[in-house]
Design a protein around this motif. Structure first.
Motif, PDB file in Angstrom:
ATOM      1  N   ILE A  10       0.874  -1.173   0.000  1.00 23.95           N
ATOM      2  CA  ILE A  10       0.000   0.000   0.000  1.00 23.95           C
ATOM      3  C   ILE A  10       0.912   1.223   0.000  1.00 23.95           C
ATOM      4  N   ARG A  11       0.755   2.080  -1.014  1.00 24.39           N
ATOM      5  CA  ARG A  11       1.586   3.274  -1.137  1.00 24.39           C
ATOM      6  C   ARG A  11       0.726   4.527  -0.950  1.00 24.39           C
ATOM      7  N   LEU A  12       1.286   5.479  -0.221  1.00 19.34           N
ATOM      8  CA  LEU A  12       0.609   6.750   0.023  1.00 19.34           C
ATOM      9  C   LEU A  12       1.541   7.913  -0.260  1.00 19.34           C
ATOM     10  N   LYS A  13       0.971   9.020  -0.693  1.00 18.10           N
ATOM     11  CA  LYS A  13       1.717  10.276  -0.836  1.00 18.10           C
ATOM     12  C   LYS A  13       1.069  11.267   0.110  1.00 18.10           C
ATOM     13  N   LEU A  14       1.859  11.832   1.022  1.00 20.68           N
ATOM     14  CA  LEU A  14       1.344  12.754   2.032  1.00 20.68           C
ATOM     15  C   LEU A  14       1.740  14.180   1.705  1.00 20.68           C
ATOM     16  N   GLU A  40       6.377  10.223   0.223  1.00 21.27           N
ATOM     17  CA  GLU A  40       5.741   8.926  -0.002  1.00 21.27           C
ATOM     18  C   GLU A  40       6.143   7.917   1.068  1.00 21.27           C
ATOM     19  N   VAL A  96      -4.259   5.490   8.878  1.00 19.86           N
ATOM     20  CA  VAL A  96      -2.830   5.743   9.074  1.00 19.86           C
ATOM     21  C   VAL A  96      -2.686   6.654  10.278  1.00 19.86           C
TER      22      VAL A  96
END
Length: 62
Positions: free
Chosen positions: A3-7, A39, A53
């Motif tokens: 699971i990839r996220l960009k904050l 990321e 998160v």
């Protein structure tokens, strides 16, 4: 599964180096560190759960 996220913070602050936890139904299942581009990637097992998160806000400047 990854699971990839960009904050991105509205304030423009960087979260680089921030420790994050991926929660499934309120329980931590994976940890990650925000990289220089904002990321983070979590390695998690497939399944059905409510994901969230959690950021350790104590590391952010005040």
């Amino acid at each position: 599964m990854t699971i990839r996220l960009k904050l991105e913070l509205a304030s423009g602050q960087s979260l680089e180096g921030a420790p994050l936890e991926l929660l499934a139904d309120g329980k931590p299942i994976a940890r990650g560190i925000v990289d220089q581009s904002g990321e983070v990637a979590f390695a998690a097992k497939p399944g059905q759960a409510q994901l969230a998160v959690r950021v350790d806000r104590s590391i952010l400047p005040r």
